[in-house]
Design a protein around this motif. Structure first.
Motif, short mmCIF file in Angstrom:
data_model
loop_
_atom_site.label_atom_id
_atom_site.label_comp_id
_atom_site.label_asym_id
_atom_site.label_seq_id
_atom_site.Cartn_x
_atom_site.Cartn_y
_atom_site.Cartn_z
N THR A 5 58.76 27.34 35.31
CA THR A 5 59.48 26.47 34.18
C THR A 5 59.55 25.14 34.63
O THR A 5 60.53 25.03 35.47
CB THR A 5 60.65 27.17 33.44
OG1 THR A 5 60.04 28.51 33.11
CG2 THR A 5 61.04 26.31 32.32
N ARG A 6 58.98 24.23 34.14
CA ARG A 6 59.00 22.86 34.77
C ARG A 6 60.47 22.03 34.39
O ARG A 6 61.13 22.17 33.31
CB ARG A 6 58.24 21.76 34.40
CG ARG A 6 56.85 21.92 35.29
CD ARG A 6 57.12 21.67 36.63
NE ARG A 6 57.45 20.30 36.80
CZ ARG A 6 57.56 19.77 38.02
NH1 ARG A 6 57.92 20.67 39.10
NH2 ARG A 6 58.21 18.39 38.33
N ALA A 7 61.19 21.33 35.39
CA ALA A 7 62.21 20.50 35.14
C ALA A 7 61.98 19.05 35.16
O ALA A 7 61.10 18.92 36.24
CB ALA A 7 63.33 20.96 36.02
N ALA A 8 62.25 18.46 34.69
CA ALA A 8 62.21 16.83 34.50
C ALA A 8 63.10 16.02 35.58
O ALA A 8 62.58 15.25 36.18
CB ALA A 8 62.18 16.03 33.26
N VAL A 9 64.16 16.61 35.92
CA VAL A 9 65.06 16.00 36.90
C VAL A 9 65.53 16.96 37.71
O VAL A 9 66.17 17.98 37.49
CB VAL A 9 66.14 15.22 36.25
CG1 VAL A 9 67.08 14.52 37.46
CG2 VAL A 9 65.59 14.25 35.28
N THR A 194 66.34 19.69 33.73
CA THR A 194 66.35 19.19 32.60
C THR A 194 65.11 18.64 32.13
O THR A 194 64.49 18.21 33.04
CB THR A 194 67.44 18.05 32.28
OG1 THR A 194 67.40 17.74 30.77
CG2 THR A 194 67.12 17.07 33.16
N SER A 195 64.63 18.82 30.64
CA SER A 195 63.42 18.48 30.20
C SER A 195 63.63 16.95 29.67
O SER A 195 62.44 16.57 29.45
CB SER A 195 62.87 19.34 29.15
OG SER A 195 63.77 19.66 28.34
N ASP A 196 64.88 16.37 29.77
CA ASP A 196 65.05 15.26 29.24
C ASP A 196 65.79 14.30 30.20
O ASP A 196 66.92 14.28 30.27
CB ASP A 196 65.70 15.04 27.91
CG ASP A 196 66.19 14.09 27.12
OD1 ASP A 196 65.69 12.68 27.83
OD2 ASP A 196 66.35 14.14 26.00
#
Length: 216
Positions: A5-9, A194-196
């Protein structure tokens, strides 16, 4: 726990663990030089990609890692107000989540604030070398894009550290980021997922700027 599950940060702190969420003391780790991995550069203030140094830290709310907190650690750091702190190691809810040699010890959830993201504290065992080697091991287990990481020397609070930035799986101008701090004891890893990135990069900057060795 699966990383896919990818994370943005991603913010990672490698520090010594002598108690709190973990059981017992770690033996001192080898003091390998960061030059054993891709070379690091001296830190300068770099706005925009890949480092985003212009992002202002979020206001400090809760302090994590101190005596009497749900996860007592040999480091303290701040997170925004109302984030939920929960011990993981030995928890029936979490079981024993691992990424290779990394074991998750503590999870801090941003959901009570209306944001989506987590701070997760991990212990990494059996990896030789210094801060960059431990950081590289965790990133390799966490994301295939870490092979393209750039590294630099920075300060985490008042402590010398190594930071990494590498492309996200889905592209974009905001890279995943990570930071590692050397210690005489076995390392742990702290990741901000986070995704954002626009929303939670300020939380990453807060963790990075507020990190301190726990003297209690």
């Amino acid at each position: 726990m699966q990383r896919r599950t990818r994370a943005a940060v991603l913010a990672v702190l490698t520090i010594g663990l002598t108690g709190g969420c973990a059981d017992g003391k770690e033996a001192p780790s080898a003091g390998g030089s960061p030059s054993a991995s891709p070379s690091v550069t001296a830190s300068t203030v770099t706005p925009g990609p890949p480092w985003h140094d212009e992002v202002v830290a979020a206001p400090a709310g809760t302090t994590v890692g101190g005596k009497g907190t749900p996860c007592e650690l040999p480091v303290t750091f701040s997170v925004p107000a109302r984030w939920k702190v929960e011990a993981v190691k030995g928890s029936a809810k979490f079981g024993e989540p691992r990424l290779g040699k990394a074991l998750m010890l503590c999870e801090i959830n941003a959901r009570p604030t209306g944001s989506t993201g987590f701070l997760r504290v991990w212990r990494v065992d059996g990896v030789a070398g210094g801060a960059q080697e431990h950081l590289k091991y965790f990133l390799d287990a966490y994301s295939p894009e870490a092979a393209d990481a750039e590294y630099r020397r920075v300060k985490a609070g008042t402590v010398d550290a190594v930071e990494a930035s590498y492309p996200k799986e889905d592209g974009g101008t905001v890279h995943d980021q990570a930071i590692a701090i050397s210690s005489l004891y076995g390392p742990i890893v702290l990741s901000l997922d986070t995704s954002d990135p626009v929303e939670l990069l300020p939380a990453y900057q807060l963790v990075k700027q507020s990190a301190r060795i726990n003297r209690d």
